[in-house]
Design a protein around this motif. Structure first.
Motif, PDB file in Angstrom:
ATOM      1  N   GLU A 182       0.835  -1.201   0.000  1.00  0.00           N
ATOM      2  CA  GLU A 182       0.000   0.000   0.000  1.00  0.00           C
ATOM      3  C   GLU A 182       0.871   1.252   0.000  1.00  0.00           C
ATOM      4  O   GLU A 182       0.544   2.249  -0.631  1.00  0.00           O
ATOM      5  CB  GLU A 182      -0.909   0.018   1.234  1.00  0.00           C
ATOM      6  CG  GLU A 182      -1.964  -1.055   1.256  1.00  0.00           C
ATOM      7  CD  GLU A 182      -3.093  -0.739   0.279  1.00  0.00           C
ATOM      8  OE1 GLU A 182      -3.487   0.423   0.206  1.00  0.00           O
ATOM      9  OE2 GLU A 182      -3.544  -1.667  -0.420  1.00  0.00           O
ATOM     10  N   GLU A 183       1.992   1.172   0.698  1.00  0.00           N
ATOM     11  CA  GLU A 183       2.871   2.345   0.789  1.00  0.00           C
ATOM     12  C   GLU A 183       3.694   2.539  -0.468  1.00  0.00           C
ATOM     13  O   GLU A 183       4.331   3.571  -0.642  1.00  0.00           O
ATOM     14  CB  GLU A 183       3.805   2.199   1.994  1.00  0.00           C
ATOM     15  CG  GLU A 183       3.094   2.310   3.327  1.00  0.00           C
ATOM     16  CD  GLU A 183       4.073   2.235   4.494  1.00  0.00           C
ATOM     17  OE1 GLU A 183       5.289   2.149   4.246  1.00  0.00           O
ATOM     18  OE2 GLU A 183       3.605   2.261   5.644  1.00  0.00           O
ATOM     19  N   GLY A 184       3.719   1.542  -1.308  1.00  0.00           N
ATOM     20  CA  GLY A 184       4.450   1.677  -2.558  1.00  0.00           C
ATOM     21  C   GLY A 184       5.881   1.184  -2.506  1.00  0.00           C
ATOM     22  O   GLY A 184       6.608   1.311  -3.482  1.00  0.00           O
TER      23      GLY A 184
ATOM     24  N   GLN B  41      12.866  11.089  -8.918  1.00  0.00           N
ATOM     25  CA  GLN B  41      11.661  11.796  -9.355  1.00  0.00           C
ATOM     26  C   GLN B  41      10.440  11.353  -8.552  1.00  0.00           C
ATOM     27  O   GLN B  41       9.536  12.148  -8.278  1.00  0.00           O
ATOM     28  CB  GLN B  41      11.426  11.553 -10.848  1.00  0.00           C
ATOM     29  CG  GLN B  41      10.241  12.325 -11.425  1.00  0.00           C
ATOM     30  CD  GLN B  41      10.462  13.825 -11.362  1.00  0.00           C
ATOM     31  OE1 GLN B  41      11.551  14.329 -11.644  1.00  0.00           O
ATOM     32  NE2 GLN B  41       9.429  14.567 -10.977  1.00  0.00           N
ATOM     33  N   ASP B  42      10.390  10.081  -8.158  1.00  0.00           N
ATOM     34  CA  ASP B  42       9.264   9.600  -7.364  1.00  0.00           C
ATOM     35  C   ASP B  42       9.198  10.319  -6.022  1.00  0.00           C
ATOM     36  O   ASP B  42       8.115  10.610  -5.510  1.00  0.00           O
ATOM     37  CB  ASP B  42       9.389   8.085  -7.139  1.00  0.00           C
ATOM     38  CG  ASP B  42       9.173   7.311  -8.426  1.00  0.00           C
ATOM     39  OD1 ASP B  42       8.487   7.835  -9.320  1.00  0.00           O
ATOM     40  OD2 ASP B  42       9.700   6.188  -8.535  1.00  0.00           O
TER      41      ASP B  42
ATOM     42  N   ASP C 140       7.863  13.765  -6.645  1.00  0.00           N
ATOM     43  CA  ASP C 140       6.416  13.715  -6.883  1.00  0.00           C
ATOM     44  C   ASP C 140       5.650  13.475  -5.589  1.00  0.00           C
ATOM     45  O   ASP C 140       4.557  14.012  -5.386  1.00  0.00           O
ATOM     46  CB  ASP C 140       6.085  12.625  -7.900  1.00  0.00           C
ATOM     47  CG  ASP C 140       6.597  12.972  -9.289  1.00  0.00           C
ATOM     48  OD1 ASP C 140       6.954  14.143  -9.513  1.00  0.00           O
ATOM     49  OD2 ASP C 140       6.651  12.069 -10.146  1.00  0.00           O
ATOM     50  N   SER C 141       6.207  12.651  -4.713  1.00  0.00           N
ATOM     51  CA  SER C 141       5.537  12.389  -3.439  1.00  0.00           C
ATOM     52  C   SER C 141       5.456  13.663  -2.604  1.00  0.00           C
ATOM     53  O   SER C 141       4.436  13.942  -1.972  1.00  0.00           O
ATOM     54  CB  SER C 141       6.287  11.303  -2.664  1.00  0.00           C
ATOM     55  OG  SER C 141       6.321  10.095  -3.391  1.00  0.00           O
TER      56      SER C 141
ATOM     57  N   GLU D 214       5.499  16.689  -3.810  1.00  0.00           N
ATOM     58  CA  GLU D 214       4.533  17.555  -4.498  1.00  0.00           C
ATOM     59  C   GLU D 214       3.107  17.186  -4.083  1.00  0.00           C
ATOM     60  O   GLU D 214       2.290  18.049  -3.766  1.00  0.00           O
ATOM     61  CB  GLU D 214       4.696  17.401  -6.020  1.00  0.00           C
ATOM     62  CG  GLU D 214       3.663  18.131  -6.858  1.00  0.00           C
ATOM     63  CD  GLU D 214       3.936  19.620  -6.973  1.00  0.00           C
ATOM     64  OE1 GLU D 214       5.059  20.035  -6.620  1.00  0.00           O
ATOM     65  OE2 GLU D 214       3.026  20.364  -7.394  1.00  0.00           O
ATOM     66  N   LEU D 215       2.843  15.891  -4.084  1.00  0.00           N
ATOM     67  CA  LEU D 215       1.506  15.422  -3.722  1.00  0.00           C
ATOM     68  C   LEU D 215       1.168  15.790  -2.283  1.00  0.00           C
ATOM     69  O   LEU D 215       0.037  16.187  -1.967  1.00  0.00           O
ATOM     70  CB  LEU D 215       1.436  13.905  -3.904  1.00  0.00           C
ATOM     71  CG  LEU D 215       0.045  13.292  -3.773  1.00  0.00           C
ATOM     72  CD1 LEU D 215      -0.857  13.793  -4.878  1.00  0.00           C
ATOM     73  CD2 LEU D 215       0.135  11.776  -3.789  1.00  0.00           C
TER      74      LEU D 215
ATOM     75  N   ARG E 102      -1.970  10.137   5.907  1.00  0.00           N
ATOM     76  CA  ARG E 102      -1.460   8.972   5.191  1.00  0.00           C
ATOM     77  C   ARG E 102      -0.345   9.350   4.216  1.00  0.00           C
ATOM     78  O   ARG E 102       0.737   8.765   4.242  1.00  0.00           O
ATOM     79  CB  ARG E 102      -2.596   8.311   4.422  1.00  0.00           C
ATOM     80  CG  ARG E 102      -2.146   7.224   3.498  1.00  0.00           C
ATOM     81  CD  ARG E 102      -3.287   6.767   2.584  1.00  0.00           C
ATOM     82  NE  ARG E 102      -2.775   6.395   1.285  1.00  0.00           N
ATOM     83  CZ  ARG E 102      -2.158   5.249   1.037  1.00  0.00           C
ATOM     84  NH1 ARG E 102      -1.983   4.398   2.013  1.00  0.00           N
ATOM     85  NH2 ARG E 102      -1.681   4.986  -0.148  1.00  0.00           N
ATOM     86  N   ILE E 103      -0.597  10.337   3.389  1.00  0.00           N
ATOM     87  CA  ILE E 103       0.386  10.711   2.371  1.00  0.00           C
ATOM     88  C   ILE E 103       1.632  11.300   3.017  1.00  0.00           C
ATOM     89  O   ILE E 103       2.752  11.057   2.579  1.00  0.00           O
ATOM     90  CB  ILE E 103      -0.249  11.675   1.356  1.00  0.00           C
ATOM     91  CG1 ILE E 103      -1.259  10.896   0.502  1.00  0.00           C
ATOM     92  CG2 ILE E 103       0.806  12.341   0.490  1.00  0.00           C
ATOM     93  CD1 ILE E 103      -1.978  11.703  -0.520  1.00  0.00           C
TER      94      ILE E 103
ATOM     95  N   LEU F 262       3.852   8.494   3.994  1.00  0.00           N
ATOM     96  CA  LEU F 262       4.452   7.643   2.976  1.00  0.00           C
ATOM     97  C   LEU F 262       5.964   7.814   3.051  1.00  0.00           C
ATOM     98  O   LEU F 262       6.461   8.936   3.138  1.00  0.00           O
ATOM     99  CB  LEU F 262       3.959   8.048   1.576  1.00  0.00           C
ATOM    100  CG  LEU F 262       2.535   7.657   1.207  1.00  0.00           C
ATOM    101  CD1 LEU F 262       2.231   8.074  -0.238  1.00  0.00           C
ATOM    102  CD2 LEU F 262       2.303   6.172   1.388  1.00  0.00           C
TER     103      LEU F 262
ATOM    104  N   LEU G 263       8.281   7.788   0.959  1.00  0.00           N
ATOM    105  CA  LEU G 263       8.886   8.658  -0.048  1.00  0.00           C
ATOM    106  C   LEU G 263       8.550  10.126   0.174  1.00  0.00           C
ATOM    107  O   LEU G 263       9.257  11.011  -0.291  1.00  0.00           O
ATOM    108  CB  LEU G 263       8.437   8.234  -1.449  1.00  0.00           C
ATOM    109  CG  LEU G 263       8.898   6.861  -1.913  1.00  0.00           C
ATOM    110  CD1 LEU G 263       8.585   6.680  -3.389  1.00  0.00           C
ATOM    111  CD2 LEU G 263      10.384   6.692  -1.681  1.00  0.00           C
TER     112      LEU G 263
END
Lengths: 242, 242
Positions: free
Chosen positions: B55-57, B75-76, B79-80, B82-83, B154-155, B158, B160
């Motif tokens: 789930e966490e990637g 880059q991931d 992006d994380s 950024e999200l 949650r995010i 994460l 990342l």
DNA sequence: TGACAGGTTAATGTATACAACCTAGCGTCC
DNA sequence: GGACGCTAGGTTGTATACATTAACCTGTCA
């Protein structure tokens, strides 16, 4: 999502359906043995499914152990849809800023054409729903970021945020063909904004698009209160506190 | 997150650490029995932990069964982050639009004051990290929406996207006290925008705040390439394709 | 020599047995 | 009479045994 036709999948789908149909009292504890017998499988795959549903927000863990059905409200659904618009908006914005490969844009055009066909003349509702899902799946890909794609897809599939929660009764809208057409206009506008590398506009359009889903939901629940129990996610909605 | 000092928790923390430390080759399959022996527990809690890490990637499921270490790039991480800014920005915007109870705003002021103390004179780095975490946890609450709070938290957690992934070496920044002070200025500006009911400004500030974390990360990796293996989340970063 | 088939091995998915914990009910003591 | 403690029941967390499936190796046949 991972396994097909395994006991875990059965447990996940079965339990999720039961919850969304309102088979349990909100806040009620879910005993594992009784549930496993009811679903016709053992505790192992059931517990895995419960963990997943906790992630989805349908269940919540109890401090002492075990879990119970989460209480959620109409506002939670509104917020889920808002969040979906925000994340899809980010996917659209980043796609516009970073650019999208030709092949993906061609795929987008193909999907838009498919939705056009579904809407031409007599509306083919199933085809529209299928095309709509394909569009949003592709939108999540356009930024070229696995992270963004993952989260956009994830949030879109949250039961409370899922358009399918009410799309299947969208024929009850005052002029549902007009609503679908308006959505498709927004689809195309998003793709055009991305192609034109206009990130802010693409993001705003995606948010606007989610807001359309919200308006439809609000209209449905205002005019057809009896529909609520049939609409997954609305079964447990109540106006009482805590 | 749910249970304390259970085998599951041990499996989750242990396996997550191993992955982030780069103990496994990216794309390598993780055999359950070997791992369970290595971690000193049985397959049951280990499998639960693996589900969570999927789930966490950090892991991804293999079609045929089992799972492997996910491949992720610099880059991931960008992006994380950024999200995270986008979702926290939504929390801030909704808080401004809907208004925040007095008690919560008072809590915010208290946290801001605590961070001020941590930054006054000789920087108390641990106190800053603790206050920073409290601030972001509270920010997730300010919109008064369980859904927004859940996803923002949650995010933020994460691996990342987690600021702690590099905050603990922020002392390597050219002038790290200035960086922390700048972050705190943004913290206060966010709260003020929310108090002033200026949603757009609050959202923009949250995004800007995340971008600061990104800049720090970029600086660190540019000037201290040897640091990468020590920075969780960067261990597996590579420039090769697929 | 290469390819296909069969078997064997090892992995995951599932079920069940065991143990620890929490809860509730009852009895006793203050 | 009330409160505290103990015991019994049930529920969850964990370990392990079983079954099923996929992969790999080997041997044989074309």
């Amino acid at each position: 999502m991972a396994d097909r036709s395994t006991q875990f999948e059965k447990a996940l789908l079965g339990l999720r359906s039961l919850i969304l149909e309102g088979a349990f009292e909100p806040n009620s504890r879910l005993p594992e043995v009784a549930l496993s017998e009811r679903l016709g499988l053992s505790r192992t795959p059931l517990r895995r499914a419960m963990d997943r549903l906790i992630e989805e927000g349908l269940l919540e863990r109890i401090e002492t152990g075990g879990c119970r059905v989460a209480r959620f409200t109409f506002q939670d659904i509104i917020d889920s849809i808002e969040l979906r618009g925000v994340v899809e908006g980010t996917a659209a914005r980043l796609a516009a800023e970073r650019g999208v490969p030709e092949a993906l844009m061609a795929q987008a055009d193909g999907i838009l054409a498919r939705i056009d066909s579904a809407l031409a003349g007599e509306v083919d509702f199933d085809a529209y729903v299928e095309g709509n899902a394909a569009f949003h799946d592709l939108l999540a890909q356009l930024a070229g970021s696995p992270v963004i794609q993952r989260e956009a897809t994830r949030i879109r599939n949250l039961p409370l945020a899922s358009p399918s929660a009410f799309l299947h009764r969208q024929d009850l809208l005052p002029d549902f063909q007009a609503s679908l057409t308006r959505a498709q206009v927004q689809h195309r506008a998003m793709i055009e904004a991305i192609a034109a590398r206009e990130g802010s506009r693409a993001e705003a359009l995606a948010r606007e698009h989610a807001r359309l889903a919200r308006q439809n939901l609000e209209y449905l629940t205002r005019t057809e209160p009896g529909l609520a129990p049939q609409v997954p996610g609305l079964a447990l909605v109540s106006s009482e506190d805590t």
